[in-house]
Design a protein around this motif. Structure first.
Motif, PDB file in Angstrom:
ATOM      1  N   THR A  16       0.838  -1.200   0.000  1.00 52.07           N
ATOM      2  CA  THR A  16       0.000   0.000   0.000  1.00 52.07           C
ATOM      3  C   THR A  16       0.873   1.250   0.000  1.00 52.07           C
ATOM      4  O   THR A  16       0.655   2.176  -0.787  1.00 52.07           O
ATOM      5  N   TYR A  17       1.869   1.274   0.868  1.00 54.29           N
ATOM      6  CA  TYR A  17       2.757   2.429   0.962  1.00 54.29           C
ATOM      7  C   TYR A  17       3.439   2.703  -0.375  1.00 54.29           C
ATOM      8  O   TYR A  17       3.472   3.847  -0.846  1.00 54.29           O
ATOM      9  N   LEU A  18       3.984   1.668  -1.015  1.00 51.66           N
ATOM     10  CA  LEU A  18       4.722   1.866  -2.259  1.00 51.66           C
ATOM     11  C   LEU A  18       3.821   2.392  -3.372  1.00 51.66           C
ATOM     12  O   LEU A  18       4.212   3.290  -4.129  1.00 51.66           O
ATOM     13  N   HIS A  19       2.628   1.845  -3.490  1.00 49.14           N
ATOM     14  CA  HIS A  19       1.699   2.335  -4.516  1.00 49.14           C
ATOM     15  C   HIS A  19       1.292   3.778  -4.238  1.00 49.14           C
ATOM     16  O   HIS A  19       1.308   4.626  -5.138  1.00 49.14           O
ATOM     17  N   VAL A  20       0.951   4.082  -2.998  1.00 50.09           N
ATOM     18  CA  VAL A  20       0.515   5.449  -2.652  1.00 50.09           C
ATOM     19  C   VAL A  20       1.674   6.435  -2.811  1.00 50.09           C
ATOM     20  O   VAL A  20       1.499   7.531  -3.357  1.00 50.09           O
ATOM     21  N   TYR A  21       2.858   6.050  -2.373  1.00 52.62           N
ATOM     22  CA  TYR A  21       4.039   6.911  -2.491  1.00 52.62           C
ATOM     23  C   TYR A  21       4.285   7.290  -3.952  1.00 52.62           C
ATOM     24  O   TYR A  21       4.510   8.459  -4.277  1.00 52.62           O
ATOM     25  N   ALA A  22       4.201   6.320  -4.845  1.00 53.89           N
ATOM     26  CA  ALA A  22       4.440   6.585  -6.264  1.00 53.89           C
ATOM     27  C   ALA A  22       3.354   7.490  -6.855  1.00 53.89           C
ATOM     28  O   ALA A  22       3.652   8.403  -7.630  1.00 53.89           O
ATOM     29  N   VAL A  23       2.103   7.259  -6.483  1.00 52.33           N
ATOM     30  CA  VAL A  23       1.011   8.099  -6.990  1.00 52.33           C
ATOM     31  C   VAL A  23       1.145   9.527  -6.456  1.00 52.33           C
ATOM     32  O   VAL A  23       0.976  10.498  -7.199  1.00 52.33           O
ATOM     33  N   VAL A  24       1.459   9.676  -5.171  1.00 52.65           N
ATOM     34  CA  VAL A  24       1.632  11.011  -4.592  1.00 52.65           C
ATOM     35  C   VAL A  24       2.777  11.740  -5.293  1.00 52.65           C
ATOM     36  O   VAL A  24       2.677  12.936  -5.593  1.00 52.65           O
ATOM     37  N   HIS A  25       3.857  11.037  -5.599  1.00 51.95           N
ATOM     38  CA  HIS A  25       4.975  11.649  -6.320  1.00 51.95           C
ATOM     39  C   HIS A  25       4.510  12.195  -7.668  1.00 51.95           C
ATOM     40  O   HIS A  25       4.846  13.317  -8.047  1.00 51.95           O
ATOM     41  N   GLU A  26       3.721  11.404  -8.393  1.00 51.36           N
ATOM     42  CA  GLU A  26       3.210  11.877  -9.679  1.00 51.36           C
ATOM     43  C   GLU A  26       2.322  13.097  -9.484  1.00 51.36           C
ATOM     44  O   GLU A  26       2.412  14.064 -10.232  1.00 51.36           O
ATOM     45  N   HIS A  27       1.498  13.100  -8.453  1.00 53.70           N
ATOM     46  CA  HIS A  27       0.607  14.233  -8.191  1.00 53.70           C
ATOM     47  C   HIS A  27       1.390  15.489  -7.837  1.00 53.70           C
ATOM     48  O   HIS A  27       0.966  16.599  -8.173  1.00 53.70           O
ATOM     49  N   TRP A  28       2.527  15.346  -7.160  1.00 54.31           N
ATOM     50  CA  TRP A  28       3.377  16.516  -6.894  1.00 54.31           C
ATOM     51  C   TRP A  28       3.790  17.165  -8.205  1.00 54.31           C
ATOM     52  O   TRP A  28       3.779  18.386  -8.345  1.00 54.31           O
ATOM     53  N   HIS A  29       4.176  16.321  -9.178  1.00 53.07           N
ATOM     54  CA  HIS A  29       4.597  16.868 -10.465  1.00 53.07           C
ATOM     55  C   HIS A  29       3.444  17.514 -11.208  1.00 53.07           C
ATOM     56  O   HIS A  29       3.618  18.554 -11.854  1.00 53.07           O
ATOM     57  N   ILE A  30       2.268  16.941 -11.134  1.00 57.80           N
ATOM     58  CA  ILE A  30       1.092  17.547 -11.774  1.00 57.80           C
ATOM     59  C   ILE A  30       0.799  18.904 -11.134  1.00 57.80           C
ATOM     60  O   ILE A  30       0.544  19.889 -11.832  1.00 57.80           O
ATOM     61  N   GLU A  31       0.874  18.948  -9.816  1.00 56.48           N
ATOM     62  CA  GLU A  31       0.642  20.221  -9.116  1.00 56.48           C
ATOM     63  C   GLU A  31       1.684  21.261  -9.515  1.00 56.48           C
ATOM     64  O   GLU A  31       1.347  22.418  -9.785  1.00 56.48           O
ATOM     65  N   ASP A  32       2.953  20.857  -9.576  1.00 58.14           N
ATOM     66  CA  ASP A  32       4.012  21.785  -9.994  1.00 58.14           C
ATOM     67  C   ASP A  32       3.779  22.290 -11.409  1.00 58.14           C
ATOM     68  O   ASP A  32       4.000  23.461 -11.701  1.00 58.14           O
ATOM     69  N   TRP A  33       3.350  21.397 -12.294  1.00 58.83           N
ATOM     70  CA  TRP A  33       3.087  21.766 -13.680  1.00 58.83           C
ATOM     71  C   TRP A  33       2.000  22.838 -13.740  1.00 58.83           C
ATOM     72  O   TRP A  33       2.154  23.855 -14.413  1.00 58.83           O
ATOM     73  N   HIS A  34       0.904  22.620 -13.014  1.00 53.20           N
ATOM     74  CA  HIS A  34      -0.193  23.603 -13.009  1.00 53.20           C
ATOM     75  C   HIS A  34       0.245  24.917 -12.378  1.00 53.20           C
ATOM     76  O   HIS A  34      -0.091  25.999 -12.871  1.00 53.20           O
ATOM     77  N   GLN A  35       0.994  24.821 -11.302  1.00 55.24           N
ATOM     78  CA  GLN A  35       1.451  26.043 -10.627  1.00 55.24           C
ATOM     79  C   GLN A  35       2.385  26.839 -11.534  1.00 55.24           C
ATOM     80  O   GLN A  35       2.308  28.064 -11.605  1.00 55.24           O
ATOM     81  N   THR A  36       3.266  26.160 -12.256  1.00 62.05           N
ATOM     82  CA  THR A  36       4.176  26.840 -13.179  1.00 62.05           C
ATOM     83  C   THR A  36       3.391  27.517 -14.299  1.00 62.05           C
ATOM     84  O   THR A  36       3.667  28.671 -14.651  1.00 62.05           O
ATOM     85  N   ARG A  37       2.432  26.815 -14.864  1.00 66.05           N
ATOM     86  CA  ARG A  37       1.611  27.416 -15.931  1.00 66.05           C
ATOM     87  C   ARG A  37       0.879  28.653 -15.410  1.00 66.05           C
ATOM     88  O   ARG A  37       0.789  29.676 -16.100  1.00 66.05           O
ATOM     89  N   GLN A  38       0.344  28.566 -14.201  1.00 69.66           N
ATOM     90  CA  GLN A  38      -0.363  29.705 -13.630  1.00 69.66           C
ATOM     91  C   GLN A  38       0.600  30.873 -13.411  1.00 69.66           C
ATOM     92  O   GLN A  38       0.272  32.020 -13.710  1.00 69.66           O
ATOM     93  N   THR A  39       1.791  30.579 -12.888  1.00 69.89           N
ATOM     94  CA  THR A  39       2.780  31.616 -12.660  1.00 69.89           C
ATOM     95  C   THR A  39       3.165  32.327 -13.948  1.00 69.89           C
ATOM     96  O   THR A  39       3.377  33.537 -13.975  1.00 69.89           O
ATOM     97  N   LEU A  40       3.233  31.563 -15.044  1.00 69.03           N
ATOM     98  CA  LEU A  40       3.608  32.127 -16.341  1.00 69.03           C
ATOM     99  C   LEU A  40       2.432  32.756 -17.088  1.00 69.03           C
ATOM    100  O   LEU A  40       2.588  33.264 -18.189  1.00 69.03           O
ATOM    101  N   GLY A  41       1.242  32.684 -16.481  1.00 70.66           N
ATOM    102  CA  GLY A  41       0.067  33.269 -17.103  1.00 70.66           C
ATOM    103  C   GLY A  41      -0.485  32.451 -18.265  1.00 70.66           C
ATOM    104  O   GLY A  41      -1.166  32.983 -19.133  1.00 70.66           O
ATOM    105  N   LEU A  42      -0.182  31.160 -18.296  1.00 70.80           N
ATOM    106  CA  LEU A  42      -0.666  30.280 -19.352  1.00 70.80           C
ATOM    107  C   LEU A  42      -2.018  29.691 -18.963  1.00 70.80           C
ATOM    108  O   LEU A  42      -2.325  29.584 -17.785  1.00 70.80           O
ATOM    109  N   PRO A  43      -2.806  29.279 -19.939  1.00 67.98           N
ATOM    110  CA  PRO A  43      -4.099  28.674 -19.604  1.00 67.98           C
ATOM    111  C   PRO A  43      -3.892  27.328 -18.901  1.00 67.98           C
ATOM    112  O   PRO A  43      -2.863  26.690 -19.089  1.00 67.98           O
ATOM    113  N   PRO A  44      -4.887  26.911 -18.108  1.00 67.67           N
ATOM    114  CA  PRO A  44      -4.766  25.624 -17.386  1.00 67.67           C
ATOM    115  C   PRO A  44      -4.628  24.435 -18.306  1.00 67.67           C
ATOM    116  O   PRO A  44      -4.935  24.437 -19.436  1.00 67.67           O
TER     117      PRO A  44
END
Length: 126
Positions: free
Chosen positions: A98-126
């Motif tokens: 359970t830990y390994l699966h959740v850890y890997a999914v959370v890691h991917e979600h961190w990158h998705i969040e960073d991607w959206h935050q970067t786009r927002q910072t640059l004034g790009l559409p979602p």
């Protein structure tokens, strides 16, 4: 990087007897996948230099041959991860699994969040 993380941090521990999905005789044969995508080893700036693993196709259109190869790697990693799950939907995983699966999914979600935050910072559409 995310697919490599799934393989390196989850699959290698969940299925240690399975052969790696990169290296000689595999989809990414000839590529230093560890050197390019292991964030413990690869400097962030270096991931965008050198052998071109991070290549984007002309005008950002997909798939370029290299991006298609990387998507294939991602699909193979995902299929092997799914194979580690029990067939019954109501089956429970152990604590480590359970830990390994959740850890890997959370890691991917961190990158998705960073991607959206970067786009927002640059004034790009979602």
């Amino acid at each position: 990087h995310v697919s490599h993380f799934y393989e390196a941090m989850a699959l290698r521990l969940l299925a240690p007897d399975e052969p790696p999905l990169h290296g000689p005789g595999t989809l990414l044969a000839g590529w230093d996948v560890e050197g390019a995508f292991d964030s413990f080893r690869a400097n962030h700036a270096d991931r965008w230099e050198g052998d071109g693993l991070a290549e984007v196709s002309p005008a950002g259109r997909y798939p370029s041959p290299r991006s298609a190869m990387l998507y294939g790697y991602r699909d193979r990693v995902a299929a092997r991860l799914l194979a580690q799950l029990p067939e019954a939907d109501d089956a429970l995983l152990g604590a480590a699994e359970t830990y390994l699966h959740v850890y890997a999914v959370v890691h991917e979600h961190w990158h998705i969040e960073d991607w959206h935050q970067t786009r927002q910072t640059l004034g790009l559409p979602p």
